[in-house]
Each structure stands twice: as structure tokens, then as C-alpha cells.
Design an enzyme around this catalytic site. Sequence first.
Site, PDB file in Angstrom:
ATOM      1  N   SER A   1       0.563  -1.331   0.096  1.00 18.95           N
ATOM      2  CA  SER A   1       0.166   0.139  -0.318  1.00 18.95           C
ATOM      3  C   SER A   1       1.368   1.151  -0.468  1.00 18.95           C
ATOM      4  O   SER A   1       1.170   1.396  -0.987  1.00 18.95           O
ATOM      5  CB  SER A   1      -0.771  -0.010   1.257  1.00 18.95           C
ATOM      6  OG  SER A   1      -2.067   1.135   1.047  1.00 18.95           O
TER       7      SER A   1
ATOM      8  N   ASP B   1      -3.027   5.962  -3.795  1.00 18.86           N
ATOM      9  CA  ASP B   1      -1.708   5.427  -3.209  1.00 18.86           C
ATOM     10  C   ASP B   1      -1.211   4.536  -4.520  1.00 18.86           C
ATOM     11  O   ASP B   1      -1.577   3.866  -5.011  1.00 18.86           O
ATOM     12  CB  ASP B   1      -1.807   4.164  -2.150  1.00 18.86           C
ATOM     13  CG  ASP B   1      -2.930   3.782  -1.789  1.00 18.86           C
ATOM     14  OD1 ASP B   1      -3.874   3.045  -3.344  1.00 18.86           O
ATOM     15  OD2 ASP B   1      -3.340   2.923  -0.595  1.00 18.86           O
TER      16      ASP B   1
ATOM     17  N   ASP C   1      -6.472   1.870  -3.898  1.00 19.10           N
ATOM     18  CA  ASP C   1      -7.209   1.430  -3.442  1.00 19.10           C
ATOM     19  C   ASP C   1      -7.361   3.001  -3.052  1.00 19.10           C
ATOM     20  O   ASP C   1      -8.276   2.608  -2.166  1.00 19.10           O
ATOM     21  CB  ASP C   1      -7.268   0.427  -2.607  1.00 19.10           C
ATOM     22  CG  ASP C   1      -6.037   0.165  -1.323  1.00 19.10           C
ATOM     23  OD1 ASP C   1      -5.191   0.648  -1.448  1.00 19.10           O
ATOM     24  OD2 ASP C   1      -6.711  -1.267  -0.425  1.00 19.10           O
TER      25      ASP C   1
ATOM     26  N   ASP D   1      -1.033   0.802  -4.318  1.00 24.04           N
ATOM     27  CA  ASP D   1      -1.760  -0.146  -5.602  1.00 24.04           C
ATOM     28  C   ASP D   1      -3.073   0.312  -5.914  1.00 24.04           C
ATOM     29  O   ASP D   1      -4.013  -0.707  -6.336  1.00 24.04           O
ATOM     30  CB  ASP D   1      -1.866  -1.610  -4.781  1.00 24.04           C
ATOM     31  CG  ASP D   1      -2.682  -0.631  -2.764  1.00 24.04           C
ATOM     32  OD1 ASP D   1      -2.528  -0.178  -2.915  1.00 24.04           O
ATOM     33  OD2 ASP D   1      -3.284  -1.903  -2.417  1.00 24.04           O
TER      34      ASP D   1
END
Length: 570
Positions: A147, A299, A303, A301
Site C-alpha cells: 500500500s 496510493d 485502492d 496499489d
Amino acid sequence: MKKEILEKAQEWLAEPFDQDTQQSVQHLIQNDPSTLEDAFYTNIDFGTGGMRGIMGAGTNRINKYTLGKNTQGISNYLKKTFPNTIHRVVIAYDCRHNSKSLAKIVADVFSANRVKVFLFEDLRPTPELSYALKKLDCHCGIVLTASHNPPEYNGYKVYWQDGGQLVPPQDQDIIEEINQLQFKDIVFQPQENLISVIGQDIDKQFIKDAIKNGQKNISQSARENLKVVFTPIHGTSIKSIPQTLSQAGYKQLKIVEEQAEPDGDFPTVKSPNPEEPEALKMAINLANKHESDIVIGTDPDSDRLGIAVRNENNNMVLLNGNQTMVLMTWFLLEEYKTKLKGNEFVASTVVSTPMMRVMTENYGVEYMETLTGFKWIADLIKTFPKKHFIGGGEESFGFMVGDFVRDKDAVTSTLLICEIAAYLKSMGSSVYEKLIALYTEHGFYKEELVALVKKGIQGQKEIQQKMKNLRDHPLKEICGEKVILIEDYLNSVSKNLQNHERSQLGLPQSNVLIYYTENGTKVAARPSGTEPKIKFYISVNTTLKSPETYKEVDKVLEEKINKIKKEIGL
């Protein structure tokens, strides 16, 4: 150095560990005892949803062996849980260092255990993993990501059949399966014929369904009139968000070119975290240059998303996760209000703004609350199949639109916030004005998150002691207001301090403690599940009689939050 740590490290100087790993450990033994201690003092936890940590050799690190052990355990569990079937797993990864190679190692171990693997050809947003899992009818999904953690981190998140992250009882069952294994039990030799590479076909379907779920009933001219600045902050969303916005009809999109290339070093920011104002600084500068209406950053990734909009003085201001969630939920509730059937619900978490409950129930829609983490929101959808999930989120800048992806989804949420901004602009209003109008209608709720970083062995001890002190010596007053209710999710007990009654909390155990005062102030404390932090969530509220008094009332609430922080030593 403690004898047991040295002995544990020396086990990594022989098979089954490869030569590179052995050399790395030998180097630490000879030259860096403090790093060696941190790398071996404990075993990196496979938590209830996966694993996240610093990359390197050692039992407390992310490497081919710690991830291989996870994968071997999951393979064993799949065989026990789904006998006499062909097991299917999909694997995705983000832009971090080693994510691609670690994803291939995970694919190799699964295939070595005769599990059919679908491996993305290149980095992809985490929500697309959840989507692909259901689309490809897989039993399990894995994404390699840490993340928004610093560049030295990586991680391993596990998703189950429904597309959501692991929840009980699968999480504990898998942890037990993993803990029974030794590193020598990992089967690394792949069966390449069981590994299929996937790519554009899934991408096209994901973007099509993201548009279907995120696009609402507004005019095409409104979309074309909105000026958007977007930054992936060197992450995976560059693979999906520009295409999604373009296909949805947004023609005035500027991308921060310096941050468009995926890069695990995140060279232009201190932290690739859209919660941090510094992460969106370049995007805001670009927006000011082109007089754009809205800034969106995601961010690594993809999500979670951070948003900046223009205030009454035409200056860009950042919205926090609670504000973004409230705006998105309002828009979805407005869409549904003429077609409600009585089975709809909205969901959020125990540490998020109480305004979510107030506003949702004012629309006559059921509100459900869960522990922190989208896996619990996804679990509600699975637990109540006859109910219809409208949307929901949490304060940490994540939101889920409908049920086509069962995790926070910055791709669809980015489209949704653009729809909101375009609609409001077409009506002569703005996102900022609408937020204040919602405060006027439902109550002015103001929140702040304080995260204390506590690294290493000593840091973990400090976090544990801080939570113990809050339980053993509970606050009786907060900012001059009597504490009337304490919810302790670790012990599953709610204590009413007015009538001295105790009741059971209807959620799973978690290390969360929440205080409520007589005037509606709320203070929650919990250790982070993914970072070496203890987090404090402060929420205060009052009435807002008119938009004209917003600044004045906002200042009063800000001062109150500052007093609370000082009182509890933050």
C-alpha cells in the site's frame, strides 16, 4: 546479541535457504547486529488478512521464504477445504521493488502444489485483483503490495472466493496451517503449464464495470466541462484511471507527468500516501497552473484516494477521508432515494465519522458499522445476501461503490467523485459548498487522526503499554465532558458509565478502545494492523446554523480537538 536470535539466524546459513540468502544473513551476523536482531527477533505475522513488512532476509522480513511458507499453507488449506476439485488462484502485484519477482515465486509455489494460477502480465490496481477473482471463478486471490508504506516495504494480501479479504473462520484456519509448516516444507519447483498470464481482457472488463458502477445520471456536457488533475504518485492507477475517465467522457484531464511512471522509490514524495498533503503538492501546483476544479491522487496499489477541491476563495483545499466518504455517500443516497425498496444499506467503520450514521438514517436507509478494514464491509455483503449494498467507506481514504468489487477501490471512486464535482459545477455549486451544506443539514462533524510512529521491538512494547494504560486507567472526562460510554473491542464489552450496565459488542475481537462523551465527542485508539503506529481518532461535533458561520464554527471545533490532543498527550 541474544543467543536465541543468533541461533535462529544461523539456521538460515544452510539448506533449504539459497546461497544469496545465506550470504545476506552471514553479512548481518558479521557486520550489522542491530539489523540482524530486528530481522530475526520474531516471525513476521501472517495477520488476519495477510502480511506486510520490510524486505530482506530473516523471519521478520518479506522474502521468498516467508511468502513461500504462506503460499504453501494456503495451498494445503485449499486442498482440505475444496477436495476433489481444480483449485484456482489469481495473483496481482503493484509497483514496488521485487513485487514482480515475488509474485512469480508465489505463482510457482501454487503451481508446484497443482493449483491453477492466473498471473497478471504486469502491475495492476488491487481492486482489479478482487474483480478478477470473481470474474475468473477463483477460490483465492493474492496481491503483492505494501500500500502506502515506505519503499523498503512489501506485502502479501489474501482474498477469498467472494472477492473480499480473509475473515473468520478462514483467516485463523489458514494461520494455523501456515504455523504448522517449516521452511523446508515449501515446494518451489513450478509446473509452468498451470500458470496462465492474464492482461487486457480483464482490464477492459474491469474498466467497463467501473464505469457502469461509478457513472451516474449527469449530462455529458457537465463531464466535459470539469477540469481534473490526476496523479498516481508513481503507482499502479496509471494503468486504469486515465482510461476510465476518458471512456466515461472526461476530456479535460491533466496528469502529473513527473509522477506518472510507476517507481517503487516514489522519488518525488516523502511518502506515497494520499493522506499526506505533501503527496499531492505537485498535483495542486499543476491544478493552479491550469485553473482545474479538482485534484485526485491515489496510493501505490490504487485502492485509496486523496482529493483537493476549490474553496470559497478559489484556493485548493484537501478533503480528509471522512469528508470524501460523506460526499460520496450523499450522492449515492440521492440517486437511490426515489427507488428505495427497504433492503438497502450503507456501511462504515467504528473509527469513522458518526456523521455517516446520522446522514444515512436521515435518508431512511439502514446503516451498518464494522471493525476497521474493508474486509469487514465485504463480509457484511456476504453475510446479508438479501440486502443491497449502496456503498461505504472508512476514514482512511477508501470507498467502495456497490458490489462489483469487494474492497476499497480508487478507480471507481475517482470516477464517482468526478461525477459529483461535474454535477455540482453544472448546478452552479461546488464540492466544497456541498460539504458545508451537508454539515448544515446533518450536523457539523470534524475529525482528526493522530498517528504515533513506534518502530522496532521497543516501539511495539510502547504501543502495547499505551493501550494497557488506556484500559487500566480509563479517561473519565474529555475536554470537560463526562465520558458516558466505553467500548472495548478487545474484550467485546461496552460499559455504560451512567447506569453502570455492561453489554456485549456484536463484532469480532480487535484491539480497539473507544470513548464517548455526553456531548457526542468520540476518541478511539488502536494499534495499526499494517504499520508500526498507534492511531488516535478524534471526532467532535456541533450544529451549523448556516453556511455563513462555517469558518467561525470550524475554528471552535479545531480548538476543541487541539485541547483534546493536549489532554491525552498527543
